[in-house]
Design an enzyme around this catalytic site. Structure first.
Site, PDB file in Angstrom:
ATOM      1  N   SER A 207       0.396  -1.235  -0.201  1.00 48.24           N
ATOM      2  CA  SER A 207       0.211   0.258   0.277  1.00 48.24           C
ATOM      3  C   SER A 207       0.735   1.020  -0.089  1.00 48.24           C
ATOM      4  O   SER A 207       1.177   1.828  -1.014  1.00 48.24           O
ATOM      5  CB  SER A 207      -1.198  -0.319   1.674  1.00 48.24           C
ATOM      6  OG  SER A 207      -1.838   1.082   1.215  1.00 48.24           O
ATOM      7  N   HIS A 234      -2.349  -0.675  -3.238  1.00 51.73           N
ATOM      8  CA  HIS A 234      -3.721  -0.257  -2.837  1.00 51.73           C
ATOM      9  C   HIS A 234      -3.769   1.052  -3.816  1.00 51.73           C
ATOM     10  O   HIS A 234      -2.868   1.621  -3.461  1.00 51.73           O
ATOM     11  CB  HIS A 234      -3.470  -0.130  -1.290  1.00 51.73           C
ATOM     12  CG  HIS A 234      -3.931  -0.936  -0.896  1.00 51.73           C
ATOM     13  ND1 HIS A 234      -3.879  -1.136   0.403  1.00 51.73           N
ATOM     14  CD2 HIS A 234      -4.172  -1.891  -0.679  1.00 51.73           C
ATOM     15  CE1 HIS A 234      -4.647  -2.479   1.313  1.00 51.73           C
ATOM     16  NE2 HIS A 234      -4.381  -3.094   0.249  1.00 51.73           N
ATOM     17  N   ASP A 330      -4.185  -5.185   5.863  1.00 58.44           N
ATOM     18  CA  ASP A 330      -4.443  -5.635   4.635  1.00 58.44           C
ATOM     19  C   ASP A 330      -3.874  -7.513   4.561  1.00 58.44           C
ATOM     20  O   ASP A 330      -2.178  -6.019   4.121  1.00 58.44           O
ATOM     21  CB  ASP A 330      -5.093  -4.703   3.246  1.00 58.44           C
ATOM     22  CG  ASP A 330      -5.698  -5.886   2.591  1.00 58.44           C
ATOM     23  OD1 ASP A 330      -5.606  -6.679   2.785  1.00 58.44           O
ATOM     24  OD2 ASP A 330      -5.175  -4.949   1.628  1.00 58.44           O
TER      25      ASP A 330
END
Length: 388
Positions: A207, A234, A330
């Site tokens: 991310s 992301h 995540d």
């Protein structure tokens, strides 16, 4: 200690709105505003803020040029604001190449379903950047990052990890009892002995800080890399096509934005499209991607958890999965499923992360075998893949 912020934008409305949001957080304080990049460079040197928010298109000096000058002379974490257009995506990627650490869409309605969520997200991003180390920008060829000390007195603590389901937990803290038994200490690539496993795929999830990290790793892979590579970053839907194109132009391997039905092939990296979920299915010796909208209640689209979970079913023990820099957790639950299936999990080490959230969550849960510096990650992956 309060995190001090410099707001840079040529729009008086946006300067005022961002300043209001920042000052609503008791941990944050706006200490200056600049109307163009030239002013930003000067004020960065004089005020020495902990974080800068930076527009891209400005008169006198644009944001990308300002980022380059600031990172060359007074390295400071920079959060870019960008439009969700093709040109905006290219400019934002240029800013990340120049040394900016993260970005957000300039239209708040593009990043949140409601006003409160947008405010929370902006404040959270600034807090995380203000607490982390900063790095000299990588060259387009992926030169070595150089760490610089974080501001003295800034805390690097995070919320405690909580329970989660796939793709839904934004928590990114650590449980002290678990961390004592987890491989959070960095392992040099030279100390990693290749397992000899015959992998069917390499998966990389990331991310915040991911675009630069992925570029650094993938540009070191030869065209003959022996496995397909699944990339979960992301990123908004408007950005992933430009990012895939950029990586493809820099790398010896092929890099493309994943499409529904793609048949996986060795030496090709598939980037999950923004706003979608990427899964893999295997029938006999053929592996194909499924790219779907997925559930509307997922925090992350694409979700590292979702791709990891599907790979655990498709490939069982034959996956090398790597969790790189990023905010949140995540990837932890997907990594848990991969670990249960017998696959190998690695995490990026804390010192080389822009935000030590996702790798920390995996390491603290005891799921990763090694924590590895970004500088040595490509070497370690190539060795484990039989290419070292």
């Amino acid at each position: 200690m309060t995190i001090q912020v410099l707001v840079v934008d040529d729009s008086s409305f946006f300067r005022r709105r961002v300043s209001e949001i920042v000052n609503q957080d008791p941990e944050l304080e706006v200490i200056g505003v600049a109307v163009n990049g030239k002013e930003a460079v000067k004020m960065a040197a004089e005020l020495k803020p902990h974080v800068i928010t930076m527009d891209i298109e400005m008169p006198v000096m644009d944001g990308i040029t300002a980022v380059r000058e600031i990172m060359a002379n007074n390295p400071i974490p920079i959060l870019m604001f960008s439009s969700l257009t093709h040109d905006g995506a290219k400019a934002t990627l240029d800013a990340l190449d120049a040394g900016a650490l993260d970005f957000l869409p300039k239209r708040f309605e593009d990043i949140a379903t409601n006003k409160d969520e947008a405010i929370r997200l902006l404040q959270q991003r600034i807090r995380e950047l203000g607490r982390r180390r900063i790095y000299k920008p990588l060259s387009r060829a992926g030169a070595t990052a150089v760490p610089a000390s974080a501001r003295a007195g800034l805390s690097s603590t995070s919320p405690t990890l909580g329970s989660s389901t796939l793709g839904r937990s934004p928590a990114s803290g650590l449980a002290s009892s678990a961390s004592r038994n987890s491989p959070t200490v960095s392992t040099p690539a030279s100390a990693i002995r290749a397992s000899g496993k015959q992998y069917k795929a390499l998966l990389i999830g990331t991310s915040t800080g991911g675009p630069v990290a992925l570029q650094k790793i993938l540009t070191q892979f030869p065209a003959s890399y022996p496995h397909p590579i699944l990339l979960i970053q992301h990123m908004p839907a408007a950005f992933t096509p430009a990012f895939a194109t950029r990586l493809n132009g820099l790398c010896q391997i092929e890099v493309k934005e994943a499409e529904n039905g793609d048949q996986l092939k060795a030496g090709c990296a598939y980037l999950a499209p923004g706003g979608m979920q990427m899964m893999v299915e295997r029938t006999g010796s053929i592996s194909r991607l499924k790219v779907l909208a997925g559930s509307s209640d997922m925090n992350y689209k694409p979700s590292v958890d979702i791709t990891f979970a599907s790979a655990s079913k498709a490939f069982n023990a034959d996956v090398l999965a790597v969790v790189l820099t990023g905010m949140g957790a995540d990837g932890r639950e997907g990594a848990r499923m991969l670990k249960t299936s017998g696959s190998t999990i690695w995490a990026q080490d804390e010192a080389s992360c822009v935000v030590y959230g996702m790798p920390q969550a995996v390491a603290v849960a005891g799921l990763s075998t090694h924590s590895i510096s970004l500088d040595q990650m490509a070497e370690a992956i190539l060795k484990e893949s039989g290419r070292g």
